[in-house]
Scaffold this active site. Structure first.
Site, PDB file in Angstrom:
ATOM      1  N   HIS A 133      43.826  38.289  26.307  1.00  0.00           N
ATOM      2  CA  HIS A 133      42.400  38.160  26.597  1.00  0.00           C
ATOM      3  C   HIS A 133      41.557  37.963  25.338  1.00  0.00           C
ATOM      4  CE1 HIS A 133      42.152  42.638  25.889  1.00  0.00           C
ATOM      5  NE2 HIS A 133      40.984  42.292  25.399  1.00  0.00           N
ATOM      6  N   ASP A 163      49.168  40.342  29.328  1.00  0.00           N
ATOM      7  CA  ASP A 163      48.079  40.374  28.346  1.00  0.00           C
ATOM      8  C   ASP A 163      48.611  40.341  26.917  1.00  0.00           C
ATOM      9  OD1 ASP A 163      45.445  40.289  27.567  1.00  0.00           O
ATOM     10  OD2 ASP A 163      45.167  42.465  27.591  1.00  0.00           O
ATOM     11  N   GLY A 234      36.839  45.038  19.687  1.00  0.00           N
ATOM     12  CA  GLY A 234      37.430  44.609  18.422  1.00  0.00           C
ATOM     13  C   GLY A 234      38.781  45.238  18.174  1.00  0.00           C
ATOM     14  N   ASN A 235      39.098  46.363  18.858  1.00  0.00           N
ATOM     15  CA  ASN A 235      40.423  46.981  18.750  1.00  0.00           C
ATOM     16  C   ASN A 235      41.475  46.249  19.583  1.00  0.00           C
ATOM     17  OD1 ASN A 235      38.981  50.091  18.231  1.00  0.00           O
ATOM     18  ND2 ASN A 235      40.788  49.471  17.060  1.00  0.00           N
ATOM     19  N   SER A 236      41.031  45.457  20.543  1.00  0.00           N
ATOM     20  CA  SER A 236      41.972  44.763  21.421  1.00  0.00           C
ATOM     21  C   SER A 236      42.985  43.962  20.618  1.00  0.00           C
ATOM     22  CB  SER A 236      41.231  43.807  22.352  1.00  0.00           C
ATOM     23  OG  SER A 236      40.498  44.502  23.309  1.00  0.00           O
ATOM     24  N   LEU A 291      60.998  40.648  43.193  1.00  0.00           N
ATOM     25  CA  LEU A 291      61.686  40.988  44.433  1.00  0.00           C
ATOM     26  C   LEU A 291      60.998  40.375  45.646  1.00  0.00           C
ATOM     27  CD1 LEU A 291      62.530  44.782  43.961  1.00  0.00           C
ATOM     28  CD2 LEU A 291      64.023  42.812  43.608  1.00  0.00           C
ATOM     29  N   GLY A 292      59.668  40.342  45.624  1.00  0.00           N
ATOM     30  CA  GLY A 292      58.919  39.854  46.768  1.00  0.00           C
ATOM     31  C   GLY A 292      58.554  40.955  47.737  1.00  0.00           C
ATOM     32  N   VAL A 293      58.111  42.089  47.205  1.00  0.00           N
ATOM     33  CA  VAL A 293      57.705  43.205  48.055  1.00  0.00           C
ATOM     34  C   VAL A 293      56.318  43.688  47.650  1.00  0.00           C
ATOM     35  CG1 VAL A 293      60.037  44.028  48.525  1.00  0.00           C
ATOM     36  CG2 VAL A 293      58.812  44.913  46.526  1.00  0.00           C
ATOM     37  N   ILE A 295      54.321  47.161  47.275  1.00  0.00           N
ATOM     38  CA  ILE A 295      54.709  48.561  47.123  1.00  0.00           C
ATOM     39  C   ILE A 295      53.488  49.447  46.964  1.00  0.00           C
ATOM     40  CG2 ILE A 295      56.970  48.062  46.129  1.00  0.00           C
ATOM     41  CD1 ILE A 295      55.750  48.618  43.360  1.00  0.00           C
TER      42      ILE A 295
END
Length: 485
Positions: A133, A163, A234-236, A291-293, A295
Site C-alpha cells: 500500500h 500487502d 510513515g512507519n508502514s 481450498l475454496g471454503v 470459514i
C-alpha cells in the site's frame, strides 16, 4: 500512505502518554504508603540480594540496523473533478460563470498525490521490502538512505493480498538487515520498530509482542503479529526487530477507533514476506494455494454444538462448487483441526497455511465431523481473493428458537443456488438474540439439512441446550450458535 480503514493515520499521543505515566507513578506511591501503614508485625526478609533484570540493549540494535532502514517517498496523480465549467471554453466565458453559479458539467483533471513510508534493505545489491500500500499506484518511487543518498526505485512487484512489495535500487555494497523467525517470537517478547513516522527518519519505538496469528476484519489471509509498538504514518513498510537484532515482521497496520495510534499495531510475519519476495524476484508473480471454503472462528457455543472438547479449528460454513475442497468431500459443518499434522488452533491460521502451499500440492486435513475425526486429502488449487463469512459471530442469548419460516419458491431457490432451505419471515426470542434476521435462509441445524418446516421443528425439539444453525445471508453463509435453554 493513506490506505484502508486500518492503515496508518495521524494521532496525537504524547500528552496521553505523559498523563498515563504520571498516574501510574502516583498510584504506585500510594500503594506503598498503604502497605507500610498496616504492617503490625515484622516480616522475614531474605538477606540474599535480588538479581537485577537487565533491560535489552536496544541502542545497539538501532545503531547496527538503522543504516539498512530506508525512507520511501512516492508521487503520482489521481483523476479529479474540477470546478464547474467546460474545459474547451475560455475561463472568462460567460457560460462558465453561469455553470459556477448554478452547477453544470465539471472539467476533469489530475491532482498530484504524494506519500511517505519505510522499507528495509535485504540484499547488498539493492533489494528492498516494504508494504504494497506504500507504493501502490505510484508513478515515481524515491528511496533515501540514512547517509542522505537518494535513488529512484523500480517496483519489481507487489502483492495486495499480503500487502508486500519488492523494490530495487541500483547500488552496491549496501548495509542489510538480518532476517529472523517470527515463529520463534513469544507473546511478551520485546520488539523494536525503526521507520520514518511523519517523515522523521530513523525513528525507533519499542514494545512487546501482544499476540500472534491475529486475523483482522479486512479479510486478509495474513496471520499478523500484534504488538503495542507505536506505529504512525510513515512507519508502514518498516522492519520489526527482535532483541537479537533480527527482522521478524513488516509493520503494516494499526487498529484504531479514533484514526490514530491506540496501542494496537500489526506486522506481517517475515517468513510470509520473504516467500512473496522470492516469488516476485524469480518469476515476477505470486502463486498461493486455496481450498475454496468459507470459514469462521469456533467459539465456545459452537464447540458445544458440534461436540468439540474445546473451541479450536476453522469451521467450514460453505464450500465453493467445483473447488478442491468440494472434490475432496469437505462439507459445511466440518471443523478443520489440522493440516499436514500441524494443529489449526484458530481460523486465522488456516488461510495462511493453505496459501503457503503451491497449487497442485496435496495436503492432508484433519477434520471433525459429527463427533469424530477423519483425514481428507486435498489437491490444493490456485488462490483467488479469500472469501470469508460476512460479519462477526453473533453473541448468544437464552430462550427458545422463535422463527416463522416458509419453504423457498423455485425462483428463490435458483437465486440462492440452494436445494431446500427455509426463508425466515419473522424472528423473536433466542433466534433474534443470536442475530438471525428476517430474510435469512436456514440451511441446516447441527449439520443436518433442513428441507421443510416440520424437519426444522423436529431438529429443534430434540436438540440440547445449544444448536448451530447454518444461515445463508446474501452471498455468504455463516453458522449462528443459538442458546435454546
Amino acid at each position: 500512505m493513506q490506505a484502508r480503514q486500518f492503515k496508518m493515520t495521524v494521532a496525537a499521543v504524547a500528552v496521553a502518554a505523559a498523563v498515563g505515566g504520571a498516574y501510574s507513578l502516583g498510584h504506585l506511591q500510594n500503594i506503598g504508603a498503604a502497605q507500610a501503614a498496616v504492617q503490625s508485625a515484622p516480616i522475614a526478609v531474605s538477606s540474599a540480594p535480588a538479581t537485577p533484570v537487565a533491560l535489552p540493549d536496544m541502542g545497539s540494535i538501532v545503531a547496527r540496523n538503522s543504516p539498512a532502514v530506508v525512507n520511501i517517498s512516492v508521487s503520482g496523480t489521481r483523476k479529479t473533478a474540477g470546478a464547474p465549467g467546460l474545459p474547451q471554453l475560455d475561463p472568462d466565458h460567460p457560460l462558465n460563470e453561469y455553470f459556477r453559479q448554478f452547477g453544470g458539467p465539471r472539467s476533469r483533471g489530475e491532482a498530484p498525490v504524494q506519500g511517505l513510508g519505510s522499507g528495509f534493505i535485504v540484499s547488498a545489491d539493492g533489494t528492498i521490502l516494504t508494504n504494497a500500500h506504500v507504493v501502490d499506484g505510484a508513478d515515481e518511487v524515491t528511496v533515501k538512505l540514512t547517509d542522505k543518498r537518494e535513488f529512484k526505485a523500480k517496483v519489481l512487484g507487489l502483492d495486495k493480498a499480503s500487502d508486500v512489495a519488492v523494490l530495487k535500487i541500483e547500488a552496491k555494497d549496501l548495509p542489510t538487515v538480518k532476517i529472523g523467525s517470527s515463529t520463534a517470537a513469544r507473546v511478551g517478547d520485546w520488539v523494536l520498530a525503526i521507520g520514518s513516522p511523519f517523515g522523521f527518519e530513523s525513528s525507533a519505538s519499542a514494545g512487546i509482542v501482544s499476540a500472534k496469528s491475529r486475523s483482522l476484519p479486512d479479510g486478509s489471509y495474513v496471520p499478523f503479529i500484534q504488538t503495542d509498538v507505536a506505529v504512525n504514518p510513515g512507519n508502514s513498510g518498516g522492519p520489526l526487530f527482535n532483541m537479537a537484532g533480527e527482522v521478524i515482521g513488516i509493520n503494516s497496520q494499526i487498529y484504531s477507533r479514533s484514526g490514530g495510534y491506540q496501542g494496537l499495531s500489526f506486522a506481517i510475519p517475515i517468513e510470509l514476506a520473504t516467500n512473496i519476495q522470492q516469488q516476485i524476484v524469480t518469476s515476477g508473480k505470486v502463486q498461493r494455494g486455496k481450498l475454496g471454503v468459507t470459514i469462521q472462528e469456533v467459539n465456545q457455543a459452537l464447540a458445544d454444538s458440534f461436540g468439540l472438547k474445546k473451541p479450536a479449528g476453522a469451521l467450514v460454513s460453505s464450500v465453493e462448487k467445483g473447488s478442491p475442497a468440494a472434490k475432496a468431500g469437505i462439507e459445511p459443518g466440518d471443523v478443520i483441526l489440522g493440516i499436514d499434522g500441524k494443529e489449526i488452533a484458530t481460523s486465522g491460521e488456516l488461510p495462511a497455511a493453505v496459501a503457503g502451499r503451491t497449487p497442485g500440492d496435496t495436503v492432508k486435513l484433519q477434520v471433525w465431523r459429527k463427533g469424530g475425526t477423519r483425514d481428507l486429502e486435498v489437491k490444493v488449487g490456485a488462490f483467488s481473493e479469500p472469501k470469508l463469512a460476512a460479519g462477526d459471530t453473533p453473541e448468544t442469548a437464552k430462550g427458545r428458537l422463535g422463527v416463522a419460516v416458509r419453504p423457498l419458491s423455485p425462483e428463490e431457490q435458483r437465486q440462492a443456488e440452494s436445494k431446500g432451505g427455509l426463508l425466515v419471515q419473522e424472528v423473536s426470542g433466542a433466534a433474534a438474540k443470536a442475530g438471525i434476521r428476517a430474510g435469512d435462509i436456514i440451511i441446516s441445524v447441527d449439520g443436518e439439512k433442513v428441507s421443510d418446516v416440520e424437519k426444522l421443528r423436529t431438529l429443534v425439539t430434540k436438540a440440547g441446550k445449544r444448536i448451530a444453525i447454518l444461515v445463508e445471508r446474501g452471498d455468504s453463509r455463516v453458522f449462528v450458535p443459538v442458546e435454546l435453554g
